[in-house]
Write a protein that holds these residues in place. Sequence first.
Motif, short mmCIF file in Angstrom:
data_model
loop_
_atom_site.label_atom_id
_atom_site.label_comp_id
_atom_site.label_asym_id
_atom_site.label_seq_id
_atom_site.Cartn_x
_atom_site.Cartn_y
_atom_site.Cartn_z
N ALA A 90 0.84 -1.20 0.00
CA ALA A 90 0.00 0.00 0.00
C ALA A 90 0.87 1.25 0.00
O ALA A 90 0.59 2.22 -0.70
N GLY A 91 1.94 1.23 0.77
CA GLY A 91 2.87 2.36 0.81
C GLY A 91 3.54 2.57 -0.54
O GLY A 91 3.71 3.71 -0.99
N LEU A 92 3.93 1.48 -1.19
CA LEU A 92 4.54 1.58 -2.51
C LEU A 92 3.56 2.14 -3.53
O LEU A 92 3.93 2.95 -4.37
N VAL A 93 2.32 1.70 -3.46
CA VAL A 93 1.28 2.22 -4.37
C VAL A 93 1.06 3.71 -4.12
O VAL A 93 0.98 4.50 -5.05
N ILE A 94 0.98 4.10 -2.87
CA ILE A 94 0.77 5.52 -2.53
C ILE A 94 1.97 6.35 -3.00
O ILE A 94 1.81 7.43 -3.56
N TYR A 95 3.19 5.83 -2.79
CA TYR A 95 4.38 6.54 -3.23
C TYR A 95 4.41 6.67 -4.75
O TYR A 95 4.75 7.72 -5.29
N GLY A 96 4.03 5.61 -5.44
CA GLY A 96 3.96 5.65 -6.90
C GLY A 96 2.94 6.67 -7.38
O GLY A 96 3.19 7.40 -8.35
N MET A 97 1.79 6.72 -6.74
CA MET A 97 0.76 7.71 -7.10
C MET A 97 1.27 9.13 -6.82
O MET A 97 1.02 10.05 -7.61
N TYR A 98 1.99 9.29 -5.71
CA TYR A 98 2.54 10.60 -5.37
C TYR A 98 3.50 11.06 -6.48
O TYR A 98 3.43 12.21 -6.94
N LEU A 99 4.40 10.18 -6.91
CA LEU A 99 5.33 10.52 -7.98
C LEU A 99 4.60 10.85 -9.28
O LEU A 99 4.98 11.77 -10.00
N THR A 100 3.54 10.10 -9.58
CA THR A 100 2.77 10.34 -10.79
C THR A 100 2.08 11.71 -10.74
O THR A 100 2.12 12.47 -11.72
N VAL A 101 1.48 12.03 -9.62
CA VAL A 101 0.78 13.31 -9.46
C VAL A 101 1.77 14.48 -9.52
O VAL A 101 1.52 15.48 -10.18
N VAL A 102 2.91 14.33 -8.85
CA VAL A 102 3.92 15.39 -8.86
C VAL A 102 4.43 15.59 -10.29
O VAL A 102 4.57 16.73 -10.75
N SER A 103 4.70 14.52 -10.99
CA SER A 103 5.16 14.62 -12.38
C SER A 103 4.10 15.28 -13.26
O SER A 103 4.41 16.15 -14.08
N PHE A 104 2.86 14.88 -13.09
CA PHE A 104 1.75 15.46 -13.87
C PHE A 104 1.63 16.96 -13.59
O PHE A 104 1.51 17.78 -14.52
#
Length: 173
Positions: free
Chosen positions: A14-28
């Motif tokens: 879950a932490g990895l998924v949240i971190y991945g989403m965070y990176l995606t949102v920041v990049s976007f």
Amino acid sequence: MDFVADLLKIVLPAGLVIYGMYLTVVSFLSKEREKLLIDLKTQNTQTVLPIRLQASERLCLLLERITPNNLVRRVNQAEFSARDLHTQLLMEVREEFNHNLSQQVYFSDETWESVKRAVESVVTLINSSFQDMNDEARGIDLAKRIFQRSLDQKNDGIQIALTEVKSEIRIYF
């Protein structure tokens, strides 16, 4: 111990998924901000560039209009005395310059200084040509003297200023 292992099995993915989403949102968001900045610069260029080009045209026109040959030919009239022509020439140069004062906003300080030096050199040329004229001198005599001194000048401030304005225009094209 099993509880901790089961908790890690759930929390770690879950932490990895949240971190991945965070990176995606920041990049976007970063790409969107860059896109907005590019759009803003494009709109700014579309607005400012024509104004800057118009300011360049006006400065070139100012410099061409105060060139001694053009100035004297435009202002001189047959009935003018040397004093009348002197006064008219100075008034014309000052009016032209004052009319274009606002163009300095669109140019570097160096370019604007060269334009000011060109105007001052024309005023100096007119004044120095008039200084040793007698009171009965005609406007045509002053015109001839201005033409002669203009030809004798080695350092033409107007050409220097025109070159500076044109080189600054080339920066944007």
